[in-house]
Motif scaffolding. Sequence first.
Motif, PDB file in Angstrom:
ATOM      1  N   LEU A 261       0.830  -1.209   0.000  1.00  0.00           N
ATOM      2  CA  LEU A 261       0.000   0.000   0.000  1.00  0.00           C
ATOM      3  C   LEU A 261       0.861   1.255   0.000  1.00  0.00           C
ATOM      4  N   PHE A 262       1.921   1.229   0.801  1.00  0.00           N
ATOM      5  CA  PHE A 262       2.832   2.377   0.847  1.00  0.00           C
ATOM      6  C   PHE A 262       3.467   2.614  -0.519  1.00  0.00           C
ATOM      7  N   SER A 263       3.916   1.526  -1.166  1.00  0.00           N
ATOM      8  CA  SER A 263       4.532   1.646  -2.488  1.00  0.00           C
ATOM      9  C   SER A 263       3.532   2.150  -3.517  1.00  0.00           C
ATOM     10  N   ARG A 266       2.821   5.857  -2.938  1.00  0.00           N
ATOM     11  CA  ARG A 266       4.007   6.654  -3.275  1.00  0.00           C
ATOM     12  C   ARG A 266       4.124   6.838  -4.785  1.00  0.00           C
ATOM     13  N   LYS A 267       3.803   5.797  -5.544  1.00  0.00           N
ATOM     14  CA  LYS A 267       3.823   5.911  -7.008  1.00  0.00           C
ATOM     15  C   LYS A 267       2.716   6.824  -7.508  1.00  0.00           C
ATOM     16  N   LYS A 268       1.548   6.754  -6.837  1.00  0.00           N
ATOM     17  CA  LYS A 268       0.437   7.614  -7.253  1.00  0.00           C
ATOM     18  C   LYS A 268       0.779   9.088  -7.053  1.00  0.00           C
ATOM     19  N   ARG A 269       1.491   9.379  -5.981  1.00  0.00           N
ATOM     20  CA  ARG A 269       1.873  10.772  -5.695  1.00  0.00           C
ATOM     21  C   ARG A 269       2.856  11.298  -6.733  1.00  0.00           C
ATOM     22  N   LYS A 270       3.693  10.407  -7.245  1.00  0.00           N
ATOM     23  CA  LYS A 270       4.664  10.828  -8.265  1.00  0.00           C
ATOM     24  C   LYS A 270       3.980  11.031  -9.609  1.00  0.00           C
TER      25      LYS A 270
END
Length: 270
Positions: A261-263, A266-270
């Motif tokens: 979930l964290f990964s 984090r990708k969605k934010r980028k």
Amino acid sequence: MIEIFTYPFILRAFVVGLLISLSSSLLGIPLVLRRYSMIGDGLSHVGFASLAVSSVLFLPPLYFTIPVVALCSVILLRLDWNKRSSSDGMIAIISSSSLAFGTFLVSYVRGSNSDISNFLFGSVLAITKSDAYLAIVLSSVVLVFFIVLLPRIFSVTFDPEFSKSIGIDYGLYMTILALLTSVTITLGMRMMGSLLISAILVFPALTSLLVVRNFRSMLISSALISIISFVSGLVLSFYLGTPVGATVVLIDLLMYILFSLFSFFRKKRK
């Protein structure tokens, strides 16, 4: 929480479990990266059959099982080099056959399923003082070998062809890695069980790969994840009355889900 360490069997399980968790988390990184993680599952089932034989013949379990599993680790690794055979298929055959043989032997000769349950799912009560001493010594040897050989292991993990070109014997170091893995799996089976021990080899490595890409960072994060999962699992199993192996693996699964979930976010934010 401190009260649980007043029990000698819990203290033995804690010390042995920490060393096994650390060893397996480090070994899991190169195995997963080289796609050899299935070897761990095959070796755990071979270990089950070996433990069954030692139990029936009243032989010292670890002293009998370690050489057998070590020999099988080399054989399984050689199967992977044989391009004419399907390594995954052969591992599956050896794995299922060993499991069936061990189950048949214990249930037929001993006439009881209690031993099978302990072998398959593990028990902290199965760790005797002599087993604990042997596990501490051999786990320390595994860690020392891994640290000393780390530059070579790094090389054969990421670029086997380059390693061969500069004179590093790829086969030798992969064989050493398989032998270290076989020792770690055998030592951990008494507590984690043969069905679950391979999970602590794979889960921390896969979890760390979700968030880091640097090899050194992978090793550190995998070790931390493995240790946290084991300590949490040991404490929870004591208070909940659940098997240590199953509890540790479920926490490993929870860690994997949280890191996933964290990964993802984090990708969605980028």
